[in-house]
Design an enzyme around this catalytic site. Structure first.
Site, PDB file in Angstrom:
ATOM      1  N   LYS A 196      37.025  33.719  26.483  1.00  0.00           N
ATOM      2  CA  LYS A 196      36.718  34.606  25.351  1.00  0.00           C
ATOM      3  C   LYS A 196      36.179  33.768  24.192  1.00  0.00           C
ATOM      4  CE  LYS A 196      38.619  36.214  21.545  1.00  0.00           C
ATOM      5  NZ  LYS A 196      37.429  36.372  20.685  1.00  0.00           N
ATOM      6  N   GLY A 249      42.226  27.155  18.287  1.00  0.00           N
ATOM      7  CA  GLY A 249      42.112  27.999  17.103  1.00  0.00           C
ATOM      8  C   GLY A 249      43.187  27.621  16.096  1.00  0.00           C
ATOM      9  N   SER A 250      43.572  28.579  15.285  1.00  0.00           N
ATOM     10  CA  SER A 250      44.495  28.291  14.191  1.00  0.00           C
ATOM     11  C   SER A 250      45.940  28.192  14.691  1.00  0.00           C
ATOM     12  CB  SER A 250      44.398  29.392  13.138  1.00  0.00           C
ATOM     13  OG  SER A 250      44.755  30.624  13.722  1.00  0.00           O
ATOM     14  N   THR A 251      46.742  27.498  13.932  1.00  0.00           N
ATOM     15  CA  THR A 251      48.159  27.343  14.273  1.00  0.00           C
ATOM     16  C   THR A 251      48.854  28.703  14.276  1.00  0.00           C
ATOM     17  OG1 THR A 251      48.210  25.071  13.495  1.00  0.00           O
ATOM     18  CG2 THR A 251      50.307  26.256  13.467  1.00  0.00           C
ATOM     19  N   GLU A 252      48.483  29.552  13.341  1.00  0.00           N
ATOM     20  CA  GLU A 252      49.091  30.874  13.240  1.00  0.00           C
ATOM     21  C   GLU A 252      48.845  31.689  14.516  1.00  0.00           C
ATOM     22  OE1 GLU A 252      47.212  32.968  10.090  1.00  0.00           O
ATOM     23  OE2 GLU A 252      48.338  34.803  10.483  1.00  0.00           O
ATOM     24  N   GLY A 254      47.947  30.459  17.372  1.00  0.00           N
ATOM     25  CA  GLY A 254      48.578  29.704  18.472  1.00  0.00           C
ATOM     26  C   GLY A 254      50.003  30.175  18.709  1.00  0.00           C
ATOM     27  N   GLU A 271      45.222  23.814  21.098  1.00  0.00           N
ATOM     28  CA  GLU A 271      44.496  22.864  20.226  1.00  0.00           C
ATOM     29  C   GLU A 271      44.346  23.554  18.888  1.00  0.00           C
ATOM     30  OE1 GLU A 271      43.370  19.831  20.677  1.00  0.00           O
ATOM     31  OE2 GLU A 271      43.815  19.602  22.805  1.00  0.00           O
ATOM     32  N   GLU A 402      45.237  24.029   5.619  1.00  0.00           N
ATOM     33  CA  GLU A 402      43.920  23.727   6.187  1.00  0.00           C
ATOM     34  C   GLU A 402      42.911  24.688   5.559  1.00  0.00           C
ATOM     35  OE1 GLU A 402      43.101  24.912  10.282  1.00  0.00           O
ATOM     36  OE2 GLU A 402      42.095  22.995  10.575  1.00  0.00           O
TER      37      GLU A 402
END
Ligand code: NAP
Ligand code: MG
Length: 499
Positions: A196, A249-252, A254, A271, A402
């Site tokens: 995706k 993508g973003s930690t959130e 993730g 990642e 970030e």
């Protein structure tokens, strides 16, 4: 200086953009069952680029079923040597269409076409070539069995098997390169994939899908489903037919991937984001360090997970470095992604522009000093001036969060322990760098960083052979090199009683 004329858009790209951008499912160009579409835009001017099929659960189900069938079918039976030839050919075909890829990437993401030509496209090609060589080298080991509780005469060995159906969900900052980072190793290990792409940048993945077919990838081995993360991305993360999810993508997001993946305990690699420290010591080659620090943060508009967004400068050279990086920032050419003069393009979207401007406002409100930049540039497109902030404190949002834009927060240090505490005072741990001419200092600082990658007198050096990934909340697992096969294979231990 007179502006150069824009880079021309090849007819092949114009033709590509005139057609609807569809999913790739089971080898076929596939519209959504609902016939719904969304638009992708050119961030340089906000103009519509193409209509894209909007995927939903129905498309995810079909793509996962196709990937499973291909795994159990021809792909699963193909020799490593034959897989290698096909993966190599993918790289060859990208190279043949390099200009189309570069222009599409620039149009869709906003990055300067000259950078897409020089960095994104060549790296994507390298990734396929490097991993084409791995198909024949994924080995197990022979292991002695010696525990006293298991007397006998055994032969034990391990084999590495494909993990199965891999779902890959990626970000928009390096669209083709991130697709290559997922597909090349997953395919080398013998998996099948449902990819995706990010909703903001669906175009180069679609062209890559066309190339996959041309290269001889059997139907269903690579599927691409376009759409939104909360629908398609979440459905892939939750799908019981998916064996592994590989997310960039973003930690959130993730964290929400982990929750969604619980149902069938699919394997997860992540990642995620970063807030990487970049350290300049007084004994560094300052010209190189200043240019390197500017490149560390401003490359790709600062939309790089590994960007050097926190700059730490030794006190005695602080003023000189702040002046140097601010001058470099002010001189960068900010402009349309198809202008050959542009060094910084627009941010990817209105949303990203709002996010970055929000952080610039918060920095100002919290007392940071803007030495250069600090504003939107123009009123058309999503351009932001390269920005240098000083007088920052550890709790300011511009230091903790970030930003994912061309904004660097600079502070000074005078002692090693204080530096290491400040550098590691972050939830992230993706990358770090140090500039010094003292070899032992370089290695001591490298040893002290809590980060997955450390550059010494360099930045942004990525290679398919080098493991990459995050400490702390920058991720789970490593991509690239031999390490990535931990993520894309299962290890089977076989024990024979020799009698
Ligand atoms: P993001 O918002 O996390 O989105 C990444 C991908 O996840 C997109 O395809 C997105 O779909 C999808 N997604 C969103 N919500 C989802 C959900 N609930 N379930 C499943 N998928 C979902 O990140 P971004 O803004 O695109 O990218 C920037 C971030 O990526 C930064 O934090 C950056 O550091 C990180 N990054 C990390 C690396 C690395 O290698 N460590 C590399 C590049 C970027 P949509 O298309 O709908 O947004
Ligand atoms: Mg776009």
């Amino acid at each position: 200086m007179t502006a150069s004329s824009p880079i021309s858009v090849p007819t092949t790209v114009k033709n590509f953009l005139s057609r609807p951008v569809n999913h790739l499912i089971d080898g076929a160009d596939t519209p959504s069952r609902s016939h719904e579409q969304f638009l992708t835009f050119n961030p340089s001017d906000g103009a519509e680029l193409a209509h894209v099929a909007l995927g939903a659960e129905a498309e995810v189900d079909r793509a996962v079923a196709a990937a499973r069938k291909a795994l159990d079918g021809p792909w699963g039976r193909m020799s490593g040597s034959d897989r290698s030839k096909i993966i190599w050919r993918v790289g060859e075909l990208i190279e043949q269409k390099a200009e189309d890829f570069a222009i599409l990437e620039a149009l869709d993401s906003g990055k300067p076409a000259t950078y897409a030509r020089a960095v994104d496209i060549p790296l994507a090609i390298d990734w396929f070539r490097y991993f084409a060589g791995w198909t024949t080298k994924i080995e197990g080991t022979t292991i002695p069995v010696s525990a006293v509780a298991t007397p006998g005469n055994y032969l034990a060995y391990t084999v590495r098997e494909p993990i199965g159906v891999v779902a890959a969900v990626i970000a928009w900052n390096f669209p083709l390169m991130l697709a290559a980072w997922k597909l090349a190793p997953a395919l080398a290990a013998g998996n099948t994939v449902v990819l995706k792409p990010a909703e903001q940048t669906p175009l180069t993945a679609t062209l890559l899908g066309e190339i996959m077919r041309e290269a001889g990838i059997p139907d269903g081995v690579v599927n691409i489903v376009h759409g939104y993360g909360h629908d398609v991305g979440n459905a892939l993360a939750a799908h019981p037919g998916v064996d592994k999810i590989s997310f960039t993508g973003s930690t959130e997001v993730g964290k929400s991937i982990i929750n969604a993946a619980r149902g069938n305990l699919k394997k997860v690699t992540l990642e995620l984001g970063g807030k990487s420290p970049n350290v300049i010591c007084a004994d560094a080659d300052l010209d190189a360090a200043i240019a390197g620090a500017a490149n560390a943060i401003f490359f790709n508009q600062g939309e790089a997970c590994e960007a050097g967004s926190r700059l730490f400068v030794e006190e005695s050279v602080y003023d000189r470095v702040v002046e140097g990086i601010s001058t470099a920032a002010a001189q960068l050419n900010v402009g349309d992604s198809l202008s050959p003069d542009s060094q910084i393009g627009p941010l990817v979207s209105q949303r990203q522009l709002d996010r970055v401007l929000g952080y610039l406002g918060s920095g100002e409100a919290e007392g940071a000093t803007t030495v250069t930049g600090g504003k939107r540039k123009g009123s058309v497109g999503y351009f932001v001036e390269p920005t240098v902030l000083t007088d920052v404190t550890p709790s300011m949002k511009v230091v903790t969060d970030e930003i994912f834009g061309p904004v660097v927060a600079v502070s000074s240090f005078s002692d090693h322990d204080e530096l290491m505490r400040a550098a590691n005072d972050t939830d992230y741990g993706l990358a770090a760098a140090v500039w010094t001419s003292n070899v032992s200092k370089a290695h001591n600082i490298a040893a002290g960083f809590k980060a997955g990658t450390v550059w010494i007198n360099s930045y942004h050096v990525l290679d398919p052979a080098l493991p990459f990934g995050g400490y702390k909340q920058s991720g789970w697992g490593r991509e690239h090199g031999s390490s990535v096969f931990e993520a894309y294979t299962e290890t089977k231990t076989v024990i024979l009683n020799r009698g």
